[in-house]
Design a protein around this motif. Structure first.
Motif, PDB file in Angstrom:
ATOM      1  N   UNK A 175      76.602   0.046  27.116  1.00 56.12           N
ATOM      2  CA  UNK A 175      76.193   1.447  27.278  1.00 56.12           C
ATOM      3  C   UNK A 175      76.083   1.770  28.767  1.00 56.12           C
ATOM      4  N   UNK A 176      76.659   2.884  29.166  1.00 56.28           N
ATOM      5  CA  UNK A 176      76.567   3.302  30.567  1.00 56.28           C
ATOM      6  C   UNK A 176      76.384   4.807  30.678  1.00 56.28           C
ATOM      7  N   UNK A 177      75.769   5.213  31.784  1.00 57.46           N
ATOM      8  CA  UNK A 177      75.494   6.641  32.022  1.00 57.46           C
ATOM      9  C   UNK A 177      76.451   7.186  33.077  1.00 57.46           C
ATOM     10  N   UNK A 178      76.860   8.420  32.906  1.00 54.55           N
ATOM     11  CA  UNK A 178      77.540   9.136  33.994  1.00 54.55           C
ATOM     12  C   UNK A 178      76.679  10.340  34.360  1.00 54.55           C
ATOM     13  N   UNK A 179      76.235  10.370  35.613  1.00 54.24           N
ATOM     14  CA  UNK A 179      75.454  11.508  36.095  1.00 54.24           C
ATOM     15  C   UNK A 179      76.427  12.646  36.372  1.00 54.24           C
ATOM     16  N   UNK A 180      76.242  13.739  35.643  1.00 53.28           N
ATOM     17  CA  UNK A 180      77.215  14.837  35.715  1.00 53.28           C
ATOM     18  C   UNK A 180      76.733  15.943  36.643  1.00 53.28           C
ATOM     19  N   UNK A 181      77.639  16.450  37.420  1.00 52.53           N
ATOM     20  CA  UNK A 181      77.396  17.616  38.266  1.00 52.53           C
ATOM     21  C   UNK A 181      76.262  17.363  39.246  1.00 52.53           C
ATOM     22  N   UNK A 182      76.305  16.206  39.906  1.00 49.06           N
ATOM     23  CA  UNK A 182      75.197  15.860  40.803  1.00 49.06           C
ATOM     24  C   UNK A 182      75.685  15.077  42.016  1.00 49.06           C
TER      25      UNK A 182
END
Ligand SMILES: Nc1ncnc2c1ncn2[C@@H]1O[C@H](COP(=O)(O)OP(=O)(O)OP(=O)(O)O)[C@@H](O)[C@H]1O
Ligand SMILES: [Mg+2]
Length: 205
Positions: free
Chosen positions: A133-140
């Motif tokens: 599981x991984x996160x993508x920080x969007x619009x930042x």
């Protein structure tokens, strides 16, 4: 075949943007890729309909109505674009079929609150596969207070942030033309492409 699902129950988090661009990346690398649209709104398939047939091909597949989910086995990669509000038995069914889950999160208090239960449930469903599981920080931008808030929020979950994607019309314009930041002419999107590299390495691991 390897499969990655892009999911977050919050509407507008950037799932279709991530899924279409991932599909475009694999296609531009010469991989056989199927974009599996799980959303009744079929935004990913709409994007595909705009895509010029002379570009590296992405095969589309609508699976939003299937009772028992099946993945095509032929492609090198299957990218699943999940609908907003995904939970319960459907979520469990999809999780059983995929190798990795990428969760786009916009660092706003509303988005983070809406994502909390989801992260808890996929983490417990994927016990033993935590690294998947991984996160993508969007619009930042990573140097902002918003990015710090997101990092603080994610510390409880021990899930890595794989990329920070900036807020840019490049994604909006590309989507409207059936393109991705990985399609030619690439010079225009060099800064965006760079922001994907860590995520792409993680997927290929
Ligand atoms: N990095 C970005 N910079 C600017 N705009 C973006 C970015 N990422 C996504 N967007 C825009 O934000 C909007 C929502 O993105 P997108 O449709 O990918 O979200 P979604 O999670 O798939 O939404 P839904 O839950 O409705 O399926 C779109 O108009 C998209 O073009
Ligand atoms: Mg979508």
């Amino acid at each position: 075949m390897r499969a990655v699902m892009v999911a977050n129950p919050k509407g507008g988090a950037g799932k279709t943007t991530l899924a279409t661009n991932l599909a475009g990346h694999f296609a531009n690398k010469g991989r056989k890729v199927t974009l599996c649209d799980l959303d009744r709104q079929q935004s990913a398939l709409r994007w595909m309909a705009f895509r010029d047939p002379s570009l590296p091909p992405v095969t589309g597949y609508f699976a939003g109505n299937q009772m028992l989910f099946n993945l095509p086995k032929e492609p090198d990669w299957v990218v699943l674009d999940a609908p907003a509000g995904l939970q319960g038995y459907k979520l469990s069914d999809y999780l059983r079929h995929v190798d990795k889950v990428v969760v786009p999160v916009v660092p706003s208090v509303f988005d983070m609150a809406a994502t909390e239960d989801f992260l808890n449930s996929i983490r417990s469903e994927m016990r033993g596969r935590k690294a998947a599981i991984g996160i993508v920080a969007m619009r930042v931008d990573p140097r902002t207070r918003a990015a710090m808030m997101l990092e603080e929020f994610l510390r409880h979950f021990d899930i890595p942030i794989l990329a920070y994607l900036r807020n840019t019309q490049n994604y909006v314009n590309a989507a409207a033309a059936g393109l991705t930041v990985f399609d030619p002419p690439r010079a225009k999107h060099r800064r965006d492409e760079e922001q994907w590299q860590n995520l792409l390495h993680w997927l290929n691991d």
